[in-house]
Design an enzyme around this catalytic site. Sequence first.
Site, PDB file in Angstrom:
ATOM      1  N   GLY A  40      10.356  -7.761  -3.452  1.00  0.00           N
ATOM      2  CA  GLY A  40       9.287  -7.401  -2.527  1.00  0.00           C
ATOM      3  C   GLY A  40       9.151  -5.895  -2.418  1.00  0.00           C
ATOM      4  O   GLY A  40       9.898  -5.132  -3.041  1.00  0.00           O
ATOM      5  N   SER A  61      12.159  -4.627   0.738  1.00  0.00           N
ATOM      6  CA  SER A  61      13.346  -4.122   0.035  1.00  0.00           C
ATOM      7  C   SER A  61      13.832  -2.787   0.615  1.00  0.00           C
ATOM      8  O   SER A  61      14.776  -2.197   0.102  1.00  0.00           O
ATOM      9  CB  SER A  61      13.029  -3.945  -1.453  1.00  0.00           C
ATOM     10  OG  SER A  61      12.118  -2.877  -1.651  1.00  0.00           O
ATOM     11  N   GLY A 100       0.870  -1.181   0.000  1.00  0.00           N
ATOM     12  CA  GLY A 100       0.000   0.000   0.000  1.00  0.00           C
ATOM     13  C   GLY A 100       0.897   1.219   0.000  1.00  0.00           C
ATOM     14  O   GLY A 100       1.864   1.282   0.769  1.00  0.00           O
ATOM     15  N   ASN A 125       4.998  10.639 -10.837  1.00  0.00           N
ATOM     16  CA  ASN A 125       5.961  10.095 -11.791  1.00  0.00           C
ATOM     17  C   ASN A 125       5.587  10.629 -13.168  1.00  0.00           C
ATOM     18  O   ASN A 125       4.623  11.396 -13.304  1.00  0.00           O
ATOM     19  CB  ASN A 125       6.024   8.556 -11.727  1.00  0.00           C
ATOM     20  CG  ASN A 125       4.728   7.895 -12.156  1.00  0.00           C
ATOM     21  OD1 ASN A 125       3.887   8.501 -12.821  1.00  0.00           O
ATOM     22  ND2 ASN A 125       4.540   6.643 -11.767  1.00  0.00           N
ATOM     23  N   ASP A 159       7.600   4.637  -3.646  1.00  0.00           N
ATOM     24  CA  ASP A 159       7.249   4.849  -2.230  1.00  0.00           C
ATOM     25  C   ASP A 159       8.506   4.932  -1.369  1.00  0.00           C
ATOM     26  O   ASP A 159       8.560   5.712  -0.409  1.00  0.00           O
ATOM     27  CB  ASP A 159       6.355   3.706  -1.725  1.00  0.00           C
ATOM     28  CG  ASP A 159       5.080   3.597  -2.531  1.00  0.00           C
ATOM     29  OD1 ASP A 159       4.585   4.646  -2.999  1.00  0.00           O
ATOM     30  OD2 ASP A 159       4.586   2.472  -2.715  1.00  0.00           O
ATOM     31  N   ALA A 212       1.324   3.020   3.449  1.00  0.00           N
ATOM     32  CA  ALA A 212       2.074   2.213   4.416  1.00  0.00           C
ATOM     33  C   ALA A 212       3.540   2.097   3.994  1.00  0.00           C
ATOM     34  O   ALA A 212       4.450   2.180   4.837  1.00  0.00           O
ATOM     35  CB  ALA A 212       1.441   0.831   4.529  1.00  0.00           C
ATOM     36  N   ASN A 213       3.778   1.908   2.706  1.00  0.00           N
ATOM     37  CA  ASN A 213       5.167   1.785   2.244  1.00  0.00           C
ATOM     38  C   ASN A 213       5.968   3.052   2.569  1.00  0.00           C
ATOM     39  O   ASN A 213       7.114   2.988   3.040  1.00  0.00           O
ATOM     40  CB  ASN A 213       5.218   1.567   0.729  1.00  0.00           C
ATOM     41  CG  ASN A 213       4.608   0.244   0.306  1.00  0.00           C
ATOM     42  OD1 ASN A 213       4.398  -0.641   1.129  1.00  0.00           O
ATOM     43  ND2 ASN A 213       4.299   0.107  -0.975  1.00  0.00           N
TER      44      ASN A 213
HETATM   45  O1  RIB Z   1       3.590   1.500  -4.990  1.00  0.00           O
HETATM   46  C1  RIB Z   1       3.560   0.130  -4.765  1.00  0.00           C
HETATM   47  C2  RIB Z   1       2.311  -0.227  -4.030  1.00  0.00           C
HETATM   48  O2  RIB Z   1       1.214   0.039  -4.867  1.00  0.00           O
HETATM   49  C3  RIB Z   1       2.187  -1.680  -3.656  1.00  0.00           C
HETATM   50  O3  RIB Z   1       2.691  -1.931  -2.378  1.00  0.00           O
HETATM   51  C4  RIB Z   1       0.709  -1.948  -3.794  1.00  0.00           C
HETATM   52  O4  RIB Z   1       0.109  -2.291  -2.593  1.00  0.00           O
HETATM   53  C5  RIB Z   1       0.103  -0.689  -4.383  1.00  0.00           C
HETATM   54  O5  RIB Z   1      -0.489   0.098  -3.435  1.00  0.00           O
END
Ligand code: RIB
Length: 309
Positions: free
Chosen positions: A286, A290, A38, A183, A251, A41-42
């Site tokens: 991942g 990562s 997400g 982007n 992210d 979250a990332n």
């Molecule tokens: O940007 C990558 C993310 O996009 C992934 O983690 C996926 O969950 C989507 O939200």
Amino acid sequence: MDIAVIGSNMVDLISYINRMPKEGETVEAPDFRMGCGGKGANQAVAAARLGSRVLMLTRVGNDMFAENTIRNFAANSISTKYVLRTEATSGVAPIFVDPDSHNSIIIVKGANAMLSPADIDEAAEDIKQCGLIVLQLEVPPETVYAAIRFGNKHGIPVLLNPAPAQPDLILDEVCGCEYFVPNESELSLLTGMPVDSLDDIRNAASALLKSGMKNVIVTLGARGVLWVNRNRDLFVPGMEVDAQDTTGAGDAFIGCFSHYLCKTGDVEYALRMANMYAADSVTKRGTQTSYATAAQFTEKLKEADGPEK
Ligand code: RIB
């Protein structure tokens, strides 16, 4: 708290494929990973791993994924006070990574679609203590617009990553953000302008400045990043790395940029660090798996002779 991320969480279901199936066809893929993802979250996890104190305002579902997501935030020292439970499925993201390390992503927003402006009010006192609000577009646009208004009202700078691309984003509503970080394909969709060359990208970013944006930072994947505002135009070239999986690299960039921006207030330095952090992330498989910790990133910087501060 340093950073409030108001946004999404997903469960990433990543298949490493040889090729996409054609209609009606079944193909076998050599590998699969499930992990936390997400965009919101990332970005939160990347900033927290580097040492920022991060508050996450998000919604999880009422299914088996929710607990794991909450545990993951806690394991990354992210405040879970505003990880709200919802009578819905958690967000999920089937992801396909091809042998060239490029990804295709489907998102099913689930509980993320219920994050509301009222949730921001609920967390208001804690968000007011943060030095930066970070947003993306995997939650309802009204919530994103409300978060920008909240930031403006309380003098907190806002960073908006307009991903995934949304053609009906109301530019007047998002001009209040301090940092707008698309982007190139998001930039093209939002401006209707070509982005085939660096000059095209510069022109499209400048068009956003004319419509009221303050800082436009265009992430260009392996090619690097372009930052424009009324006084500056800086291109930071990408780094050559052995890419394994590009999922979540944008992210990683935003989480790292937010961390160093809050820490130093120096946009150029934060951009250079984020460029290196994102490049490192694509060398591993991942999404959040990562993202380097502060100690790991320091080692990488030594190897690469990264910028000193
Ligand atoms: O940007 C990558 C993310 O996009 C992934 O983690 C996926 O969950 C989507 O939200």
